[in-house]
Motif scaffolding. Sequence first.
Motif, PDB file in Angstrom:
ATOM      1  N   PHE A   1       8.405   4.252  -2.391  1.00 46.83           N
ATOM      2  CA  PHE A   1       7.354   3.307  -2.773  1.00 46.83           C
ATOM      3  C   PHE A   1       7.185   2.120  -1.830  1.00 46.83           C
ATOM      4  O   PHE A   1       6.655   1.085  -2.223  1.00 46.83           O
ATOM      5  CB  PHE A   1       7.604   2.802  -4.198  1.00 46.83           C
ATOM      6  CG  PHE A   1       7.537   3.887  -5.241  1.00 46.83           C
ATOM      7  CD1 PHE A   1       6.472   4.760  -5.295  1.00 46.83           C
ATOM      8  CD2 PHE A   1       8.576   4.042  -6.155  1.00 46.83           C
ATOM      9  CE1 PHE A   1       6.406   5.767  -6.243  1.00 46.83           C
ATOM     10  CE2 PHE A   1       8.534   5.038  -7.111  1.00 46.83           C
ATOM     11  CZ  PHE A   1       7.444   5.907  -7.153  1.00 46.83           C
ATOM     12  N   TYR A   2       7.624   2.260  -0.556  1.00 45.23           N
ATOM     13  CA  TYR A   2       7.275   1.205   0.406  1.00 45.23           C
ATOM     14  C   TYR A   2       5.752   1.164   0.504  1.00 45.23           C
ATOM     15  O   TYR A   2       5.095   2.202   0.586  1.00 45.23           O
ATOM     16  CB  TYR A   2       7.889   1.497   1.770  1.00 45.23           C
ATOM     17  CG  TYR A   2       7.659   0.380   2.770  1.00 45.23           C
ATOM     18  CD1 TYR A   2       8.518  -0.706   2.822  1.00 45.23           C
ATOM     19  CD2 TYR A   2       6.573   0.406   3.638  1.00 45.23           C
ATOM     20  CE1 TYR A   2       8.311  -1.745   3.731  1.00 45.23           C
ATOM     21  CE2 TYR A   2       6.353  -0.624   4.538  1.00 45.23           C
ATOM     22  CZ  TYR A   2       7.221  -1.699   4.575  1.00 45.23           C
ATOM     23  OH  TYR A   2       6.997  -2.722   5.464  1.00 45.23           O
ATOM     24  N   PRO A   3       5.151  -0.026   0.488  1.00 42.49           N
ATOM     25  CA  PRO A   3       3.686  -0.098   0.391  1.00 42.49           C
ATOM     26  C   PRO A   3       2.965   0.686   1.484  1.00 42.49           C
ATOM     27  O   PRO A   3       3.317   0.609   2.662  1.00 42.49           O
ATOM     28  CB  PRO A   3       3.403  -1.598   0.513  1.00 42.49           C
ATOM     29  CG  PRO A   3       4.658  -2.268   0.059  1.00 42.49           C
ATOM     30  CD  PRO A   3       5.775  -1.364   0.485  1.00 42.49           C
ATOM     31  N   VAL A   4       1.974   1.456   1.065  1.00 44.81           N
ATOM     32  CA  VAL A   4       1.091   2.135   2.012  1.00 44.81           C
ATOM     33  C   VAL A   4       0.124   1.119   2.616  1.00 44.81           C
ATOM     34  O   VAL A   4      -0.116   1.086   3.821  1.00 44.81           O
ATOM     35  CB  VAL A   4       0.331   3.271   1.311  1.00 44.81           C
ATOM     36  CG1 VAL A   4      -0.693   3.905   2.254  1.00 44.81           C
ATOM     37  CG2 VAL A   4       1.301   4.326   0.801  1.00 44.81           C
TER      38      VAL A   4
ATOM     39  N   TRP B   1      10.451  -5.406  -1.825  1.00 46.60           N
ATOM     40  CA  TRP B   1       9.418  -4.818  -2.667  1.00 46.60           C
ATOM     41  C   TRP B   1      10.090  -4.258  -3.909  1.00 46.60           C
ATOM     42  O   TRP B   1      11.244  -3.853  -3.890  1.00 46.60           O
ATOM     43  CB  TRP B   1       8.592  -3.770  -1.921  1.00 46.60           C
ATOM     44  CG  TRP B   1       9.288  -2.526  -1.481  1.00 46.60           C
ATOM     45  CD1 TRP B   1       9.252  -1.298  -2.084  1.00 46.60           C
ATOM     46  CD2 TRP B   1      10.109  -2.353  -0.313  1.00 46.60           C
ATOM     47  NE1 TRP B   1      10.004  -0.385  -1.371  1.00 46.60           N
ATOM     48  CE2 TRP B   1      10.522  -1.001  -0.280  1.00 46.60           C
ATOM     49  CE3 TRP B   1      10.531  -3.216   0.712  1.00 46.60           C
ATOM     50  CZ2 TRP B   1      11.353  -0.503   0.733  1.00 46.60           C
ATOM     51  CZ3 TRP B   1      11.351  -2.719   1.717  1.00 46.60           C
ATOM     52  CH2 TRP B   1      11.750  -1.384   1.722  1.00 46.60           C
TER      53      TRP B   1
ATOM     54  N   TYR C   1       5.170   0.396  -9.587  1.00 48.64           N
ATOM     55  CA  TYR C   1       5.044  -0.042  -8.208  1.00 48.64           C
ATOM     56  C   TYR C   1       3.569  -0.133  -7.807  1.00 48.64           C
ATOM     57  O   TYR C   1       2.722   0.630  -8.311  1.00 48.64           O
ATOM     58  CB  TYR C   1       5.744   0.930  -7.259  1.00 48.64           C
ATOM     59  CG  TYR C   1       7.240   0.784  -7.194  1.00 48.64           C
ATOM     60  CD1 TYR C   1       7.830  -0.065  -6.264  1.00 48.64           C
ATOM     61  CD2 TYR C   1       8.061   1.501  -8.050  1.00 48.64           C
ATOM     62  CE1 TYR C   1       9.206  -0.192  -6.185  1.00 48.64           C
ATOM     63  CE2 TYR C   1       9.441   1.383  -7.984  1.00 48.64           C
ATOM     64  CZ  TYR C   1      10.006   0.527  -7.049  1.00 48.64           C
ATOM     65  OH  TYR C   1      11.371   0.404  -6.990  1.00 48.64           O
ATOM     66  N   ARG C   2       3.329  -1.002  -6.852  1.00 48.28           N
ATOM     67  CA  ARG C   2       1.998  -1.065  -6.235  1.00 48.28           C
ATOM     68  C   ARG C   2       1.955   0.002  -5.137  1.00 48.28           C
ATOM     69  O   ARG C   2       2.150  -0.277  -3.957  1.00 48.28           O
ATOM     70  CB  ARG C   2       1.758  -2.464  -5.647  1.00 48.28           C
ATOM     71  CG  ARG C   2       0.363  -2.686  -5.079  1.00 48.28           C
ATOM     72  CD  ARG C   2       0.256  -4.033  -4.392  1.00 48.28           C
ATOM     73  NE  ARG C   2      -1.083  -4.301  -3.926  1.00 48.28           N
ATOM     74  CZ  ARG C   2      -1.585  -3.862  -2.772  1.00 48.28           C
ATOM     75  NH1 ARG C   2      -0.832  -3.149  -1.965  1.00 48.28           N
ATOM     76  NH2 ARG C   2      -2.818  -4.156  -2.428  1.00 48.28           N
ATOM     77  N   HIS C   3       1.724   1.229  -5.543  1.00 50.01           N
ATOM     78  CA  HIS C   3       1.801   2.362  -4.617  1.00 50.01           C
ATOM     79  C   HIS C   3       1.035   3.532  -5.229  1.00 50.01           C
ATOM     80  O   HIS C   3       1.148   3.792  -6.429  1.00 50.01           O
ATOM     81  CB  HIS C   3       3.268   2.754  -4.390  1.00 50.01           C
ATOM     82  CG  HIS C   3       3.474   3.711  -3.275  1.00 50.01           C
ATOM     83  ND1 HIS C   3       3.255   5.062  -3.405  1.00 50.01           N
ATOM     84  CD2 HIS C   3       3.871   3.513  -1.983  1.00 50.01           C
ATOM     85  CE1 HIS C   3       3.510   5.660  -2.263  1.00 50.01           C
ATOM     86  NE2 HIS C   3       3.882   4.752  -1.380  1.00 50.01           N
TER      87      HIS C   3
ATOM     88  N   ASP D   1       2.812   5.995  -7.482  1.00 53.38           N
ATOM     89  CA  ASP D   1       3.072   5.573  -8.859  1.00 53.38           C
ATOM     90  C   ASP D   1       1.748   5.289  -9.572  1.00 53.38           C
ATOM     91  O   ASP D   1       1.704   4.552 -10.547  1.00 53.38           O
ATOM     92  CB  ASP D   1       3.969   4.334  -8.869  1.00 53.38           C
ATOM     93  CG  ASP D   1       4.576   4.062 -10.241  1.00 53.38           C
ATOM     94  OD1 ASP D   1       4.686   5.004 -11.045  1.00 53.38           O
ATOM     95  OD2 ASP D   1       4.924   2.898 -10.522  1.00 53.38           O
TER      96      ASP D   1
ATOM     97  N   ASN E   1      -0.676   3.478  -8.602  1.00 52.31           N
ATOM     98  CA  ASN E   1      -1.170   2.104  -8.435  1.00 52.31           C
ATOM     99  C   ASN E   1      -1.317   1.407  -9.788  1.00 52.31           C
ATOM    100  O   ASN E   1      -2.311   0.729 -10.056  1.00 52.31           O
ATOM    101  CB  ASN E   1      -2.505   2.082  -7.669  1.00 52.31           C
ATOM    102  CG  ASN E   1      -2.291   2.159  -6.171  1.00 52.31           C
ATOM    103  OD1 ASN E   1      -1.319   1.626  -5.638  1.00 52.31           O
ATOM    104  ND2 ASN E   1      -3.206   2.830  -5.480  1.00 52.31           N
TER     105      ASN E   1
END
Length: 220
Positions: free
Chosen positions: A56-59, A105, A113-115, A118, A120
């Motif tokens: 889940f590292y941000p795209v 994060w 997560y902001r991903h 997940d 978004n």
Amino acid sequence: MAPLPLLHFDIWRRRALGRLARSAALAAAAPGLPLLGAAHAAGSLRLTPAQSEGPFYPVDLPADTDADLLAHGERRYLRGQPAWVEGVVVDAAGQPVRGASVEIWQCDADGHYRHPGDGNRADPAFQAFGRASVDPEGRYRFRTLRPVAYSGRTPHIHVKVRIAQRTLLTTQLYVEGDPGNERDPLWRSLRDPADRAALTVPFRPGADGLRAQFTIVVAT
């Protein structure tokens, strides 16, 4: 964000580095507690263990990437337990790693997560990702949440240390005493008690929320 009082932080830094040095000396003498990487040298500190980046590292980074994850633009995130995560980034000799930046994060208070992986589903008021440049003493500081558990994982915060585009360390930070730790596969993969201690810190009550102090030792 106001900086830590210099005298208080310097006292804490000396004590933290003293504890790390004592741990390194004990590990060097104790069977089954080997030092890692550059920390094998006499008088050096044990390196902070690496762990996986996770999925889940941000795209796409949020528009706001500062060190306050509880304020995303004009929005304010009011859920969960506010916490300060702060510390120093030093090398194996205990010297500040100047020019380093720390990224964190994590999921929101509902475990999202902001991903896109997940869905978004993270609350848009929660910044979810932050970056802080260390000061000349190697200090960093974030305003965020005490991490929460979600399916299959104990509470944790993802951490990455860089100098420019070079990654020095990717790891995860855990909450001392959380009952989910013993069931978490990544926490349990830390077989060495010294490695677990290096990544598992108390979140103690403070005047303006919880406080967690996390010293990061990297090979440069």
